[in-house]
Design a protein around this motif. Structure first.
Motif, short mmCIF file in Angstrom:
data_model
loop_
_atom_site.label_atom_id
_atom_site.label_comp_id
_atom_site.label_asym_id
_atom_site.label_seq_id
_atom_site.Cartn_x
_atom_site.Cartn_y
_atom_site.Cartn_z
N LEU A 101 11.96 29.40 6.03
CA LEU A 101 12.31 29.34 4.62
C LEU A 101 11.10 29.54 3.72
CD1 LEU A 101 14.66 26.22 4.70
CD2 LEU A 101 15.33 28.64 4.75
N GLU A 102 9.96 28.96 4.13
CA GLU A 102 8.73 29.03 3.33
C GLU A 102 7.54 29.02 4.27
OE1 GLU A 102 8.43 25.83 0.46
OE2 GLU A 102 10.61 25.76 0.28
N GLN A 103 6.45 29.60 3.81
CA GLN A 103 5.18 29.51 4.53
C GLN A 103 4.05 29.61 3.54
OE1 GLN A 103 5.18 32.82 7.22
NE2 GLN A 103 4.87 34.32 5.61
N ARG A 104 3.00 28.89 3.80
CA ARG A 104 1.82 28.97 2.93
C ARG A 104 0.59 28.58 3.73
NH1 ARG A 104 5.01 25.29 0.74
NH2 ARG A 104 5.36 26.50 -1.12
N THR A 105 -0.54 29.11 3.28
CA THR A 105 -1.83 28.74 3.84
C THR A 105 -2.56 27.91 2.80
OG1 THR A 105 -1.93 30.78 5.13
CG2 THR A 105 -4.01 29.62 4.78
N LEU A 106 -3.08 26.77 3.21
CA LEU A 106 -3.78 25.85 2.32
C LEU A 106 -5.23 25.74 2.75
CD1 LEU A 106 -0.90 23.26 2.44
CD2 LEU A 106 -1.48 24.65 0.45
N ASP A 107 -6.12 25.78 1.80
CA ASP A 107 -7.55 25.66 2.05
C ASP A 107 -8.06 26.70 3.04
OD1 ASP A 107 -8.01 23.41 0.30
OD2 ASP A 107 -6.96 22.20 1.79
N GLY A 108 -7.35 27.83 3.14
CA GLY A 108 -7.79 28.94 3.97
C GLY A 108 -7.58 28.79 5.46
N ASP A 160 17.94 19.08 7.40
CA ASP A 160 18.16 20.35 6.70
C ASP A 160 16.91 21.21 6.69
OD1 ASP A 160 20.87 19.68 5.73
OD2 ASP A 160 19.79 18.13 4.61
N ARG A 161 15.75 20.57 6.65
CA ARG A 161 14.48 21.29 6.58
C ARG A 161 13.47 20.60 7.49
NH1 ARG A 161 13.53 24.18 1.45
NH2 ARG A 161 11.39 23.45 1.56
N LEU A 162 12.80 21.39 8.30
CA LEU A 162 11.71 20.91 9.15
C LEU A 162 10.43 21.49 8.56
CD1 LEU A 162 10.33 19.72 11.64
CD2 LEU A 162 11.08 21.74 12.92
N GLN A 163 9.59 20.62 8.01
CA GLN A 163 8.34 21.04 7.37
C GLN A 163 7.19 20.62 8.28
OE1 GLN A 163 7.93 19.90 3.28
NE2 GLN A 163 5.71 19.86 3.42
N VAL A 202 8.05 25.88 6.72
CA VAL A 202 9.28 25.15 6.44
C VAL A 202 10.43 25.95 7.04
CG1 VAL A 202 10.79 24.14 4.69
CG2 VAL A 202 8.30 24.19 4.32
N TYR A 203 11.19 25.29 7.90
CA TYR A 203 12.28 25.93 8.62
C TYR A 203 13.61 25.25 8.36
CZ TYR A 203 8.67 27.98 11.67
OH TYR A 203 7.59 28.65 12.17
#
Length: 192
Positions: free
Chosen positions: A173-180, A142-145, A186-187
């Motif tokens: 579905l979602e996107q984020r940048t972590l630690d710059g 359902d979700r590919l992260q 997430v698809y």
């Protein structure tokens, strides 16, 4: 109600899930920071069932129970180890020290269909490439992260994360940048 199944995989920018000698990247390709580790701990702070193929499970159990890899002590890894796990394998006869693991024998697609129908918590699989390629083909993911680390490992990279997958359209579905510098995407995959 059908449980949501998330395939959670780490990758280099060029699509590799691991590396071989003479690479000396270290865990997370030595790019982790406090934001990534806190985010992963939060992801694993909720109830869920882990699903593994035999190869990934052997590797994870070896890392997590050996005491050799300092990354095994990261809070999200400790939470992963405490989560109930289903290991799909025709060869394993032992849970290799994993506290709440069960071994399921049979067709992976049918096993995961059954888990999705019966589970009252979400399902998550880390790595387990060939297992998840077959589950993608069956329409069960359902979700590919994908967490992309800012490295290219064209010389030492191994395990292309999507090398054995079919063709899929992806809805972001979602996107984020972590630690710059680390990207998490997430698809929702759909067959092409």
């Amino acid at each position: 109600m059908t449980a949501v199944y998330t395939w959670d995989v780490f990758s280099t920018l060029d699509g590799y899930g691991s590396y071989a000698e003479p690479g000396d990247w270290g865990g997370y390709w030595s790019k982790q920071g406090p934001e990534l580790l806190a985010h992963r701990a939060a992801l694993f702070g909720t109830d869920q069932r882990m699903v593994y193929g035999a190869t990934t499970f052997r590797e994870m159990a070896g890392i997590m129970t050996s005491g050799i890899d300092p990354n095994a002590l990261d809070e999200w890894n400790l939470r992963t180890m405490r989560a109930p796990a289903t290991v799909i394998s025709s060869t394993l006869t032992d849970t290799l020290g994993w506290p709440d693991a069960t071994i399921a024998r049979g067709d992976a697609v049918e096993i995961v269909k059954g888990l999705k129908e019966a589970s009252d918590v979400p399902l998550r699989s880390q790595a387990s490439l060939s297992l998840n390629w077959s589950l993608l083909a069956a329409g069960l993911v359902d979700r590919l992260q994908v967490t992309i680390f800012p490295v290219i490992s064209g010389r030492t990279g191994t395990s292309p994360i999507l090398g054995g997958a079919g063709d899929f359209d992806l809805e972001l579905l979602e996107q984020r940048t972590l630690d710059g510098h680390i990207q998490e995407l997430v698809y929702r995959p759909t067959a092409h």
